[in-house]
Scaffold this motif. Structure first.
Motif, PDB file in Angstrom:
ATOM      1  N   GLY A 250      10.887  -2.630   3.269  1.00  0.00           N
ATOM      2  CA  GLY A 250      10.353  -1.304   3.106  1.00  0.00           C
ATOM      3  C   GLY A 250      11.053  -0.564   1.991  1.00  0.00           C
ATOM      4  N   ARG A 251      11.743  -1.295   1.130  1.00  0.00           N
ATOM      5  CA  ARG A 251      12.422  -0.687  -0.021  1.00  0.00           C
ATOM      6  C   ARG A 251      11.415  -0.469  -1.139  1.00  0.00           C
ATOM      7  NH1 ARG A 251      17.687  -0.140  -1.290  1.00  0.00           N
ATOM      8  NH2 ARG A 251      18.273  -1.505   0.437  1.00  0.00           N
ATOM      9  N   GLN A 252      11.347   0.752  -1.623  1.00  0.00           N
ATOM     10  CA  GLN A 252      10.408   1.108  -2.681  1.00  0.00           C
ATOM     11  C   GLN A 252      10.987   0.673  -4.026  1.00  0.00           C
ATOM     12  OE1 GLN A 252       9.920   5.254  -3.668  1.00  0.00           O
ATOM     13  NE2 GLN A 252       7.704   5.112  -3.588  1.00  0.00           N
ATOM     14  N   ILE A 253      10.201  -0.090  -4.780  1.00  0.00           N
ATOM     15  CA  ILE A 253      10.648  -0.644  -6.053  1.00  0.00           C
ATOM     16  C   ILE A 253       9.684  -0.203  -7.157  1.00  0.00           C
ATOM     17  CG2 ILE A 253      11.123  -2.776  -7.335  1.00  0.00           C
ATOM     18  CD1 ILE A 253      11.643  -4.097  -4.569  1.00  0.00           C
ATOM     19  N   LYS A 254      10.241   0.330  -8.212  1.00  0.00           N
ATOM     20  CA  LYS A 254       9.434   0.798  -9.340  1.00  0.00           C
ATOM     21  C   LYS A 254       8.854  -0.389 -10.094  1.00  0.00           C
ATOM     22  CE  LYS A 254       8.058   4.203 -12.101  1.00  0.00           C
ATOM     23  NZ  LYS A 254       7.137   5.248 -11.650  1.00  0.00           N
ATOM     24  N   ASP A 255       7.548  -0.352 -10.378  1.00  0.00           N
ATOM     25  CA  ASP A 255       6.915  -1.395 -11.168  1.00  0.00           C
ATOM     26  C   ASP A 255       7.343  -1.264 -12.633  1.00  0.00           C
ATOM     27  OD1 ASP A 255       5.583  -2.420  -8.982  1.00  0.00           O
ATOM     28  OD2 ASP A 255       3.830  -1.138  -9.288  1.00  0.00           O
ATOM     29  N   LYS A 256       7.519  -2.404 -13.261  1.00  0.00           N
ATOM     30  CA  LYS A 256       7.945  -2.413 -14.668  1.00  0.00           C
ATOM     31  C   LYS A 256       6.797  -2.043 -15.580  1.00  0.00           C
ATOM     32  CE  LYS A 256      11.977  -3.858 -13.364  1.00  0.00           C
ATOM     33  NZ  LYS A 256      13.126  -2.941 -13.341  1.00  0.00           N
TER      34      LYS A 256
ATOM     35  N   SER B 282      -3.528   5.253  -5.014  1.00  0.00           N
ATOM     36  CA  SER B 282      -3.591   4.215  -6.039  1.00  0.00           C
ATOM     37  C   SER B 282      -2.520   3.144  -5.890  1.00  0.00           C
ATOM     38  CB  SER B 282      -3.468   4.852  -7.429  1.00  0.00           C
ATOM     39  OG  SER B 282      -2.190   5.448  -7.572  1.00  0.00           O
ATOM     40  N   VAL B 283      -1.586   3.323  -4.939  1.00  0.00           N
ATOM     41  CA  VAL B 283      -0.522   2.340  -4.770  1.00  0.00           C
ATOM     42  C   VAL B 283      -0.688   1.623  -3.436  1.00  0.00           C
ATOM     43  CG1 VAL B 283       1.124   3.585  -6.205  1.00  0.00           C
ATOM     44  CG2 VAL B 283       1.030   4.051  -3.755  1.00  0.00           C
ATOM     45  N   SER B 284      -0.048   0.463  -3.332  1.00  0.00           N
ATOM     46  CA  SER B 284      -0.171  -0.343  -2.122  1.00  0.00           C
ATOM     47  C   SER B 284       1.142  -0.363  -1.354  1.00  0.00           C
ATOM     48  CB  SER B 284      -0.572  -1.778  -2.485  1.00  0.00           C
ATOM     49  OG  SER B 284      -0.544  -2.599  -1.344  1.00  0.00           O
ATOM     50  N   ASN B 285       1.052  -0.192  -0.052  1.00  0.00           N
ATOM     51  CA  ASN B 285       2.211  -0.305   0.828  1.00  0.00           C
ATOM     52  C   ASN B 285       2.159  -1.597   1.631  1.00  0.00           C
ATOM     53  OD1 ASN B 285       2.146   2.555   0.096  1.00  0.00           O
ATOM     54  ND2 ASN B 285       3.681   2.834   1.673  1.00  0.00           N
ATOM     55  N   THR B 286       1.303  -2.518   1.201  1.00  0.00           N
ATOM     56  CA  THR B 286       1.093  -3.749   1.949  1.00  0.00           C
ATOM     57  C   THR B 286       2.138  -4.803   1.582  1.00  0.00           C
ATOM     58  OG1 THR B 286      -1.287  -3.303   1.933  1.00  0.00           O
ATOM     59  CG2 THR B 286      -0.590  -5.517   2.558  1.00  0.00           C
ATOM     60  N   VAL B 287       2.792  -5.352   2.599  1.00  0.00           N
ATOM     61  CA  VAL B 287       3.764  -6.424   2.423  1.00  0.00           C
ATOM     62  C   VAL B 287       3.457  -7.508   3.450  1.00  0.00           C
ATOM     63  CG1 VAL B 287       6.199  -7.078   2.419  1.00  0.00           C
ATOM     64  CG2 VAL B 287       5.535  -4.780   1.658  1.00  0.00           C
ATOM     65  N   GLY B 288       3.014  -8.658   2.974  1.00  0.00           N
ATOM     66  CA  GLY B 288       2.695  -9.750   3.885  1.00  0.00           C
ATOM     67  C   GLY B 288       1.615  -9.402   4.882  1.00  0.00           C
TER      68      GLY B 288
ATOM     69  N   ASN C 157       9.165  -3.982  -0.793  1.00  0.00           N
ATOM     70  CA  ASN C 157       9.521  -5.337  -0.385  1.00  0.00           C
ATOM     71  C   ASN C 157       9.527  -5.432   1.138  1.00  0.00           C
ATOM     72  OD1 ASN C 157      11.923  -4.214   0.523  1.00  0.00           O
ATOM     73  ND2 ASN C 157      13.215  -5.161  -1.027  1.00  0.00           N
ATOM     74  N   HIS C 158       9.989  -6.548   1.674  1.00  0.00           N
ATOM     75  CA  HIS C 158       9.894  -6.764   3.121  1.00  0.00           C
ATOM     76  C   HIS C 158      10.767  -5.798   3.925  1.00  0.00           C
ATOM     77  CE1 HIS C 158      13.552  -8.942   1.993  1.00  0.00           C
ATOM     78  NE2 HIS C 158      13.921  -8.864   3.256  1.00  0.00           N
TER      79      HIS C 158
END
Length: 274
Positions: free
Chosen positions: A268-274, A52-58, A265-266
């Motif tokens: 590859g740092r995983q960031i929690k969605d607000k 259900s989550v995306s690992n796509t960046v650019g 982010n670019h």
């Protein structure tokens, strides 16, 4: 007249009995369906919510290199693809410091050292997937990628009863298809942002200095080591002490990462969605 009344009463009782049986069958069917639904829900609910989550960046699929967190937490990981001579020493040092780590194991290593796999698991460390044969994953077909993941997965499951869900591609080699395949098989693809380069055998002092002074070291960092490298065990005690003195808390990767509701982010740092 009496006979007719008795016959009518018999037919009415027979009809009631038939209705009762039909109602009982109907209720049993409802109960079975409800139970089956509960089993399906339970099975799905314990699986990581990866798809259900995306690992796509650019336009590029990325694994998790590190995690954005305000807590001064980091993870140390060991790739286990050859040798076990130092494994017990590493486990003893980790236990001395009350540190839980993550071990990414190949299928060959699991098969060669099943008792070590059990020891790692029983000590409370993460068991991670490092592929069956340590091949360059981008060079494989989708079916072969799945086989590389699931062969070792099933070996570890048989040994420990544990379903692994962390995957580190051999050589850190990946492309879009490798990341997508890992997610399809319910795995979080994991890289690192701090490389000890312990496999180059520069010595224990070099390992400690390289990690503790690494420019990427910070909250949410993932450190790469190898359990079979020559000087890793010699550096580990000093390395852990130095990082703890810097204020870092060690947690296994399974506790460091976010399981759902995140983006990368670019870096590859995983960031929690607000």
């Amino acid at each position: 007249m009496v006979l007719f009344t008795l016959s009518e009463k018999y037919n009415r009782n027979k009809q009631v009995l038939r209705s009762s049986r039909l109602l009982k069958r109907f209720l049993n069917t409802i109960l079975l369906l409800a139970f089956a639904g509960l089993l399906i829900f339970s099975a799905v609910s314990v699986l990581p919510n990866i798809v259900s989550v995306s690992n796509t960046v650019g336009g590029k699929e990325l694994p998790i290199y590190c995690v954005e967190t305000e807590k001064p937490q980091i993870s140390i990981s060991f790739d286990a693809a050859w040798g076990n001579e130092d494994t017990q020493t590493i486990l003893d040092i980790l236990a001395k410091h009350n540190v839980k780590a993550t071990f990414f194991m190949t299928g060959g290593w699991v098969e060669s050292y099943p008792e070590d796999v059990k020891k790692i698991y029983e000590a409370g460390h993460d068991l991670g997937n490092h592929s069956e044969n340590h091949k360059h994953m981008p060079q494989l077909s989708d079916e072969e990628k799945t086989q590389e993941l699931m062969k070792v997965h099933n070996k570890v499951k048989e040994l420990t009863g544990f379903d692994m869900f962390l995957f580190r591609p051999p050589y850190g080699d990946y492309d879009n298809q490798v990341v997508r395949n890992a997610k399809k098989n319910n795995y979080y693809p994991i890289q690192w942002d701090v490389d000890s380069l312990d496999w180059k055998d520069y010595g224990a002092e070099d390992i400690v200095k390289r990690v503790t002074e690494h420019k990427a070291l910070g909250n949410g960092s993932i450190i790469l080591c190898h359990n079979g490298a020559k000087y890793t065990k010699d550096a580990l005690d000093t390395l852990i002490t130095a990082l703890q003195e810097k204020g870092y808390e060690f947690v296994p990767i399974s506790q460091l990462i976010y399981r759902d509701n995140y983006h990368l982010n670019h870096e590859g740092r995983q960031i929690k969605d607000k």
